[in-house]
Design a protein around this motif. Structure first.
Motif, PDB file in Angstrom:
ATOM      1  N   ALA A 135       0.866  -1.175   0.000  1.00  0.00           N
ATOM      2  CA  ALA A 135       0.000   0.000   0.000  1.00  0.00           C
ATOM      3  C   ALA A 135       0.904   1.227   0.000  1.00  0.00           C
ATOM      4  CB  ALA A 135      -0.919   0.007   1.222  1.00  0.00           C
ATOM      5  N   VAL A 136       0.329   2.364  -0.324  1.00  0.00           N
ATOM      6  CA  VAL A 136       1.042   3.635  -0.269  1.00  0.00           C
ATOM      7  C   VAL A 136       0.228   4.604   0.580  1.00  0.00           C
ATOM      8  CG1 VAL A 136       1.937   5.621  -1.549  1.00  0.00           C
ATOM      9  CG2 VAL A 136       2.115   3.326  -2.533  1.00  0.00           C
ATOM     10  N   VAL A 137       0.855   5.127   1.614  1.00  0.00           N
ATOM     11  CA  VAL A 137       0.279   6.240   2.372  1.00  0.00           C
ATOM     12  C   VAL A 137       1.301   7.374   2.316  1.00  0.00           C
ATOM     13  CG1 VAL A 137      -0.571   7.094   4.577  1.00  0.00           C
ATOM     14  CG2 VAL A 137      -1.038   4.731   3.895  1.00  0.00           C
ATOM     15  N   GLU A 138       0.973   8.391   1.535  1.00  0.00           N
ATOM     16  CA  GLU A 138       1.911   9.494   1.377  1.00  0.00           C
ATOM     17  C   GLU A 138       2.024  10.297   2.665  1.00  0.00           C
ATOM     18  OE1 GLU A 138       1.920  10.582  -3.271  1.00  0.00           O
ATOM     19  OE2 GLU A 138       0.195  11.376  -2.182  1.00  0.00           O
ATOM     20  N   HIS A 139       3.097  11.077   2.750  1.00  0.00           N
ATOM     21  CA  HIS A 139       3.376  11.839   3.959  1.00  0.00           C
ATOM     22  C   HIS A 139       2.232  12.781   4.308  1.00  0.00           C
ATOM     23  CE1 HIS A 139       7.386  10.370   4.365  1.00  0.00           C
ATOM     24  NE2 HIS A 139       7.819  10.898   3.242  1.00  0.00           N
ATOM     25  N   GLY A 140       2.090  13.055   5.582  1.00  0.00           N
ATOM     26  CA  GLY A 140       1.174  14.079   6.073  1.00  0.00           C
ATOM     27  C   GLY A 140       1.930  15.000   7.013  1.00  0.00           C
ATOM     28  N   VAL A 158      18.272  21.550   4.279  1.00  0.00           N
ATOM     29  CA  VAL A 158      18.131  20.734   5.489  1.00  0.00           C
ATOM     30  C   VAL A 158      18.592  19.322   5.166  1.00  0.00           C
ATOM     31  CG1 VAL A 158      16.570  19.809   7.236  1.00  0.00           C
ATOM     32  CG2 VAL A 158      16.216  22.132   6.348  1.00  0.00           C
ATOM     33  N   VAL A 159      19.603  18.849   5.898  1.00  0.00           N
ATOM     34  CA  VAL A 159      20.109  17.498   5.688  1.00  0.00           C
ATOM     35  C   VAL A 159      20.843  17.054   6.944  1.00  0.00           C
ATOM     36  CG1 VAL A 159      22.251  18.358   4.645  1.00  0.00           C
ATOM     37  CG2 VAL A 159      21.508  16.019   4.185  1.00  0.00           C
ATOM     38  N   ASN A 160      20.651  15.808   7.331  1.00  0.00           N
ATOM     39  CA  ASN A 160      21.392  15.228   8.448  1.00  0.00           C
ATOM     40  C   ASN A 160      22.580  14.438   7.911  1.00  0.00           C
ATOM     41  OD1 ASN A 160      19.580  16.175  10.432  1.00  0.00           O
ATOM     42  ND2 ASN A 160      18.230  14.417  10.116  1.00  0.00           N
ATOM     43  N   ASP A 161      23.685  14.503   8.629  1.00  0.00           N
ATOM     44  CA  ASP A 161      24.894  13.741   8.274  1.00  0.00           C
ATOM     45  C   ASP A 161      25.336  13.982   6.830  1.00  0.00           C
ATOM     46  OD1 ASP A 161      25.341  12.180  10.746  1.00  0.00           O
ATOM     47  OD2 ASP A 161      23.390  11.325  10.249  1.00  0.00           O
ATOM     48  N   PRO A 162      25.485  15.217   6.388  1.00  0.00           N
ATOM     49  CA  PRO A 162      25.820  15.454   4.982  1.00  0.00           C
ATOM     50  C   PRO A 162      27.205  14.957   4.588  1.00  0.00           C
ATOM     51  CG  PRO A 162      25.961  17.495   6.238  1.00  0.00           C
ATOM     52  CD  PRO A 162      25.348  16.482   7.153  1.00  0.00           C
ATOM     53  N   VAL A 163      28.161  14.975   5.520  1.00  0.00           N
ATOM     54  CA  VAL A 163      29.506  14.504   5.176  1.00  0.00           C
ATOM     55  C   VAL A 163      29.501  12.998   4.962  1.00  0.00           C
ATOM     56  CG1 VAL A 163      31.889  14.300   5.978  1.00  0.00           C
ATOM     57  CG2 VAL A 163      30.621  16.435   6.366  1.00  0.00           C
ATOM     58  N   ARG A 164      28.857  12.271   5.863  1.00  0.00           N
ATOM     59  CA  ARG A 164      28.833  10.816   5.750  1.00  0.00           C
ATOM     60  C   ARG A 164      28.002  10.363   4.552  1.00  0.00           C
ATOM     61  NH1 ARG A 164      25.149   7.081   7.096  1.00  0.00           N
ATOM     62  NH2 ARG A 164      23.866   8.553   8.288  1.00  0.00           N
ATOM     63  N   ARG A 165      26.884  11.023   4.284  1.00  0.00           N
ATOM     64  CA  ARG A 165      25.966  10.554   3.249  1.00  0.00           C
ATOM     65  C   ARG A 165      26.380  11.002   1.845  1.00  0.00           C
ATOM     66  NH1 ARG A 165      20.235  12.261   5.500  1.00  0.00           N
ATOM     67  NH2 ARG A 165      19.427  10.794   3.947  1.00  0.00           N
ATOM     68  N   ILE A 225      16.592  24.920  -1.076  1.00  0.00           N
ATOM     69  CA  ILE A 225      17.257  24.095  -2.086  1.00  0.00           C
ATOM     70  C   ILE A 225      17.271  22.645  -1.604  1.00  0.00           C
ATOM     71  CG2 ILE A 225      19.489  23.585  -3.176  1.00  0.00           C
ATOM     72  CD1 ILE A 225      20.004  26.569  -3.318  1.00  0.00           C
ATOM     73  N   HIS A 226      16.863  21.757  -2.497  1.00  0.00           N
ATOM     74  CA  HIS A 226      16.799  20.321  -2.191  1.00  0.00           C
ATOM     75  C   HIS A 226      17.711  19.585  -3.182  1.00  0.00           C
ATOM     76  CE1 HIS A 226      14.880  16.950  -0.201  1.00  0.00           C
ATOM     77  NE2 HIS A 226      14.603  16.387  -1.351  1.00  0.00           N
ATOM     78  N   PRO A 227      18.987  19.368  -2.814  1.00  0.00           N
ATOM     79  CA  PRO A 227      19.960  18.806  -3.755  1.00  0.00           C
ATOM     80  C   PRO A 227      20.049  17.285  -3.727  1.00  0.00           C
ATOM     81  CG  PRO A 227      21.100  19.481  -1.777  1.00  0.00           C
ATOM     82  CD  PRO A 227      19.627  19.739  -1.533  1.00  0.00           C
ATOM     83  N   VAL A 228      19.035  16.631  -3.170  1.00  0.00           N
ATOM     84  CA  VAL A 228      19.094  15.188  -2.893  1.00  0.00           C
ATOM     85  C   VAL A 228      19.014  14.377  -4.183  1.00  0.00           C
ATOM     86  CG1 VAL A 228      17.898  13.288  -1.759  1.00  0.00           C
ATOM     87  CG2 VAL A 228      18.167  15.482  -0.578  1.00  0.00           C
ATOM     88  N   GLY A 234      11.829  13.864   0.863  1.00  0.00           N
ATOM     89  CA  GLY A 234      12.241  14.481   2.113  1.00  0.00           C
ATOM     90  C   GLY A 234      11.126  15.270   2.782  1.00  0.00           C
ATOM     91  N   LEU A 235      10.914  15.006   4.067  1.00  0.00           N
ATOM     92  CA  LEU A 235       9.923  15.778   4.811  1.00  0.00           C
ATOM     93  C   LEU A 235      10.303  17.248   4.859  1.00  0.00           C
ATOM     94  CD1 LEU A 235       9.136  13.394   7.813  1.00  0.00           C
ATOM     95  CD2 LEU A 235       7.640  13.970   5.919  1.00  0.00           C
ATOM     96  N   SER A 236      11.605  17.543   4.870  1.00  0.00           N
ATOM     97  CA  SER A 236      12.029  18.943   4.936  1.00  0.00           C
ATOM     98  C   SER A 236      11.601  19.713   3.696  1.00  0.00           C
ATOM     99  CB  SER A 236      13.544  19.026   5.124  1.00  0.00           C
ATOM    100  OG  SER A 236      14.220  18.374   4.062  1.00  0.00           O
ATOM    101  N   LEU A 237      11.591  19.062   2.535  1.00  0.00           N
ATOM    102  CA  LEU A 237      11.115  19.711   1.320  1.00  0.00           C
ATOM    103  C   LEU A 237       9.645  20.081   1.465  1.00  0.00           C
ATOM    104  CD1 LEU A 237      11.349  20.525  -1.696  1.00  0.00           C
ATOM    105  CD2 LEU A 237      10.773  18.149  -2.260  1.00  0.00           C
ATOM    106  N   LEU A 238       8.831  19.147   1.945  1.00  0.00           N
ATOM    107  CA  LEU A 238       7.406  19.415   2.118  1.00  0.00           C
ATOM    108  C   LEU A 238       7.179  20.479   3.189  1.00  0.00           C
ATOM    109  CD1 LEU A 238       6.018  15.763   1.987  1.00  0.00           C
ATOM    110  CD2 LEU A 238       6.298  17.397   0.100  1.00  0.00           C
TER     111      LEU A 238
END
Length: 320
Positions: A135-140, A158-165, A225-228, A234-238
């Motif tokens: 099933a798909v339940v999109e973010h809220g 907004v990004v967590n652990d940008p160096v590692r990822r 800016i969302h460079p992913v 990403g929830l941060s984009l929304l």
């Protein structure tokens, strides 16, 4: 109804636990990854109860919501009951497959007694789900309000652990964006980022803020800016769109579905991205108009009420 769920993704869970149930969240003395308990940086209702592994043995559980493969064994060990067999269960898959779409089989692909719930249609398409029901339940998103002012001629990321990822989150692209607009990067473990990328401190400022302070800070920036390259939506984009921010994003994964024309600029072409960044930077009225369109679009598709309604329907289906 009592729902067992581990505290894994705080932002997503904050919307989930506003549903009309009692949520049993495991807690351990060390509050480690398997026992974080209640959130400390988000506001959760009193219906979220901390329970120890010992208490889970005797707890009434009507539904197990799993989010990591090892929780299948953990749930059985701590409750004495088998997910999907003794107690109805669903598995929320938060991520896009880490491998290639044609070669990444979901951990539950060989089971037909636990529904795999994807958070985007892209993710369901890319995972090999095998015989598992899906099933798909999109973010809220809980609406933070139209806070955008854009008074600071900078871009929020907004990004967590940008160096590692690294390339996964587009960390290597930040120097290019920083040529076009100064960046404010928010998230956990962002401190070493500017030095890692060789960027001057004024072109890449980094901060890790509590959730309550993050949104007002984001909203003062001219754009988001969302460079992913390759993560789930990403929830941060929304959240940026809910704030009324114009967005500039790579056209990857589910982003094109989430950001319609007029709400920002979505592209994989550097010249288009550059033109968009400089346009928002030079023209606050243009940025405001795009941000208003972004807010209207995200309210229509990713609202909290729709999210809860979708989950209530799914839970009734699984537990009937």
């Amino acid at each position: 109804m009592n729902v067992l769920i581990w505290h894994v993704h705080g932002s997503w869970l904050t919307s989930f636990v506003r549903g009309p149930y009692t949520f049993l969240v495991p807690v351990t003395p060390d509050r480690g990854p398997d026992g974080l308990g209640r959130a400390r940086t988000w506001r959760w209702p009193d219906s979220v109860r901390e329970v120890t592994p010992e208490q889970l043995r005797e707890a009434d559980i009507d539904l197990m919501v799993l989010q990591r493969p090892h929780e299948l064994d953990l749930a059985r060990a701590w409750t004495g009951r088998r997910p999907g067999v003794d107690v109805p269960a669903v598995y929320v898959e938060h991520n896009s497959p880490h491998g290639t779409p044609e070669g990444t089989r979901h951990p539950l692909a060989d089971r037909d007694d636990i529904t795999v719930v994807h958070v985007t249609h892209f993710n369901r398409l890319m995972w090999d789900n095998g015989r598992a029901p899906t099933a798909v339940v999109e973010h809220g998103i809980i609406d933070p309000g139209h806070l955008w002012t854009g008074t600071e001629p900078r871009a929020a990321v907004v990004v967590n652990d940008p160096v590692r990822r690294g390339r996964t989150t587009g960390t290597d692209l930040l120097p290019r964006f920083a040529e076009w607009v100064p960046l404010d990067v928010f998230g956990m473990r962002t401190g070493p980022l500017a030095a890692h990328l060789g960027l001057p401190a004024d072109r890449c400022r980094c901060r890790d803020l509590p959730q309550g302070e993050l949104h007002p800070e984001m909203a003062r920036r001219r754009m988001y800016i969302h460079p992913v390259r390759w993560t789930s939506l990403g929830l941060s984009l929304l959240e940026a769109m809910f704030l009324g921010m114009p967005v500039v994003a790579l056209a990857t994964t589910e982003v094109r579905e989430a950001v319609p024309d007029g709400a920002g600029v979505v592209s994989n072409r550097f010249d288009v991205l550059q033109y968009a960044v400089r346009g928002f930077l030079a023209d606050p009225a243009y940025a405001r108009s795009a941000g208003e369109a972004a807010r209207a679009a995200v309210q229509a598709r990713y609202g909290e009420r729709r999210f809860r309604d979708d989950w209530e329907r799914l839970i009734k289906e699984v537990t009937r």
